[in-house]
Design a protein around this motif. Structure first.
Motif, PDB file in Angstrom:
ATOM      1  N   ALA A   2       0.852  -1.186   0.000  1.00 30.39           N
ATOM      2  CA  ALA A   2       0.000   0.000   0.000  1.00 30.39           C
ATOM      3  C   ALA A   2       0.889   1.237   0.000  1.00 30.39           C
ATOM      4  N   VAL A  36      -4.449  -2.616  -2.079  1.00 29.88           N
ATOM      5  CA  VAL A  36      -5.065  -2.495  -0.757  1.00 29.88           C
ATOM      6  C   VAL A  36      -4.609  -3.699   0.068  1.00 29.88           C
ATOM      7  N   ARG A  67       3.443  -5.986   4.139  1.00 26.74           N
ATOM      8  CA  ARG A  67       2.453  -5.214   4.891  1.00 26.74           C
ATOM      9  C   ARG A  67       2.925  -5.129   6.322  1.00 26.74           C
TER      10      ARG A  67
END
Length: 447
Positions: A160, A190, A221
Motif C-alpha cells: 500500500a 489495498v 504489509r
C-alpha cells in the motif's frame, strides 16, 4: 347476541410467551454454535443475526441476537486481543446467550460471552484446509522451487503506497550501509479489508505482464491487528502466489503473525524490514563471495607466478646443457644424413648414367631408322618430281602458250592481233591471234 369466547389480548399472550421463555432454565445462558451474519454496531450495541447452514449452504435456522453496549465493549476487546480479529460477519463462533422475547420485536438472543478458543481453532482449520487443498492439487511448493537468483536486484513490490511497512522497507533498502543498489517498482494494492484479495491479485496480474524484467516479487504489509491480515488467508490468493512464475517473498505483519501466504511463498520473512534485510544480505553474501574469489585468484596467481619463475630459472639453467646436447645430436644426425645423401646420390648417379646410356642407344637407333625412312620418302618425291616436271610434260607432246609472259588459261582474255608465244620441247613459236573458238560443251581439248 352471541357469547364472546374466553380469550386473552395479544399483549397478554406475548407476556405469557416471554415469561415462559424467561422462566425456562434450559433457554438461559445456553452455549450456541452459529455463524455471524449482518453484524452492525449502533449506539455502542452490537446487532447481528445468527444462522446455521447445511452442507449445501442452505440456511436452515436463523435468529436475531444482540450484545448490549455494557457487555459488548468487554467482549470486543477480549475477542480482538485473543484472536486478532473483530466480531464480524462470516465468523463461526461458539457463544453464550439467553432467549428473550419482546412484545414488539419478538424472539431474540442476548449474548453474554464468546468462546475465543473455538474461533481460534476455526481460523486455524480454515488455514489448514486451504493448505491441504493446495497440497492435493500439487501446487503448494511450486514457488519454493522457483529458485531465487544469487543477486536479486530488480524487485516488484506489492504494498500500500504511504503505508508504514512500505516506508520501512524502502528506507532499509536505500540506507543500507554497504551502498548496494536495488531497483524497485511499486505495484499499489489495498493490504487490509474486503478488497485485499482482488487488489493483490490485480497487482500480481500487472507484474506478470512484465515478468521477464523482475528477479522476484515482494508482498509486504506492516504490523497491526491480526484481523487486518485475514485477506492473506484466502485460497485464490494463496494459489496465485504458489503458482507464480518467479520467486515471491512475503513480509506480512509481525514476527508472531503467520498467514497461508507465508506457507506457500518462495521466501517468508517476518516483517517488511526483514524482507529488505534479506535482500541486502543476499547482495552482501554475493559481494563477500566475489571478494573472497578475487583474493583467492590473487593468491593463486602469485603462487603460479612464483612457480613459473622457478620453472623458468630451471629452464634457463638447463638451456646451455640442452643446447650442447642438441648440437651434439644434430651434428651426429647431420653426419649420418651426409652419408645417406652421398650413398643415395651415388646410387642415383649410377642409375642415371645407366639410363642415359640406354637413352643414347635408343635415340641413335631411332634417328637412324628415321633417316632411312626420310631418305626413302625423298627418293619417292624426287621420282615423282621428275615424272611431273614441265620438261618431261613438253617431251610428251604438250606445249605452253603465253601472252605477255603469262600462261593463257582463258580464251576470253585474247583478242585478235594479240601476239602469243608457244613453248614446245623443241623450242618456241610466235604467232598472232586471228580468232578464238571455245571447245564444244561436254568436250575437252584432248577430246
Amino acid at each position: 347476541m352471541m357469547d364472546t369466547p374466553r380469550h386473552v389480548t395479544l399483549f397478554e399472550l406475548q407476556q405469557r410467551i416471554g415469561n415462559t421463555l424467561r422462566l425456562n432454565r434450559e433457554l438461559q445462558d445456553v452455549w450456541v454454535l452459529a455463524e455471524l451474519s449482518d453484524v452492525r454496531v449502533n449506539g455502542g450495541h452490537c446487532y447481528m443475526e445468527l444462522v446455521e447452514k447445511d452442507q449445501a449452504g442452505t440456511t436452515r435456522a436463523k435468529v436475531r441476537a444482540m450484545i448490549w453496549s455494557s457487555r459488548f465493549a468487554v467482549l470486543r476487546r477480549k475477542f480482538r486481543e485473543e484472536t486478532g480479529r473483530e466480531i464480524e460477519s462470516g465468523l463461526k463462533v461458539l457463544l453464550q446467550a439467553s432467549v428473550t422475547h419482546h412484545n414488539l420485536y419478538g424472539l431474540s438472543l442476548t449474548v453474554s460471552d464468546i468462546d475465543t478458543s473455538y474461533t481460534l481453532g476455526e481460523m486455524e482449520r480454515v488455514r489448514r484446509e486451504i493448505l491441504e487443498r493446495l497440497a492435493r492439487e500439487g501446487v503448494i511448493d511450486i514457488n519454493k522451487r522457483c529458485g531465487l537468483i544469487e543477486v536479486p536486484q530488480k524487485i516488484a513490490v506489492i504494498s500500500a503506497p504511504g503505508a508504514a511497512g512500505y516506508g520501512d522497507f524502502m528506507n532499509q533498502i536505500r540506507a543500507n550501509s554497504d551502498g548496494f543498489v536495488l531497483y524497485t517498482v511499486l505495484f499499489p494494492a489495498v493490504m487490509q479489508g474486503a478488497n485485499t484479495v482482488p487488489s493483490v491479485l490485480a497487482a500480481l496480474d500487472l507484474v506478470e505482464q512484465t515478468i521477464d524484467i523482475w528477479d522476484c516479487v515482494v508482498i509486504i504489509r506492516g504490523g497491526g491487528a491480526t484481523t487486518d491480515l485475514n485477506g492473506f488467508d484466502n485460497y485464490e490468493l494463496a494459489r496465485r502466489v504458489a503458482t507464480f512464475g518467479i520467486p515471491v517473498i512475503v513480509g506480512i505483519g509481525h514476527e508472531r503473525d503467520r498467514t497461508v501466504l507465508d506457507e506457500v511463498a518462495g521466501v517468508r520473512c517476518k516483517t517488511p524490514t526483514a524482507v529488505a534485510a534479506f535482500l541486502i544480505d543476499r547482495l552482501r553474501e554475493a559481494y563477500s563471495r566475489v571478494t573472497t574469489l578475487v583474493t583467492r585468484i590473487g593468491h593463486y596467481g602469485a603462487d603460479a607466478l612464483r612457480g613459473e619463475r622457478a620453472r623458468l630459472a630451471n629452464a634457463e639453467a638447463m638451456i646451455p646443457l640442452m643446447a650442447k646436447n642438441r648440437l651434439t645430436a644434430a651434428s651426429g644426425e647431420l653426419e649420418r644424413l651426409c652419408r645417406v645423401v652421398c650413398d643415395s646420390a651415388g646410387r642415383r648417379v649410377q642409375r642415371a648414367d645407366s639410363m642415359l646410356d640406354r637413352i643414347n642407344l635408343a635415340v641413335s637407333r631411332a634417328a637412324e631408322s628415321q633417316i632411312q625412312k626420310e631418305d626413302q620418302r625423298l627418293r619417292r618425291i624426287g621420282d615423282m618430281a621428275r615424272v611431273l616436271s614441265p620438261v618431261n610434260t613438253l617431251r610428251r607432246g604438250y606445249s605452253i602458250t603465253r601472252l605477255n609472259g603469262a600462261a593463257v588459261r582463258d580464251l576470253t582474255a585474247l583478242a585478235p592481233g594479240d601476239v602469243l608465244e608457244t613453248v614446245t620441247a623443241a623450242g618456241s613459236i610466235r604467232s598472232a591471234v586471228v580468232d578464238t573458238a571455245a571447245a564444244p560443251e561436254g568436250e575437252t581439248v584432248d577430246g
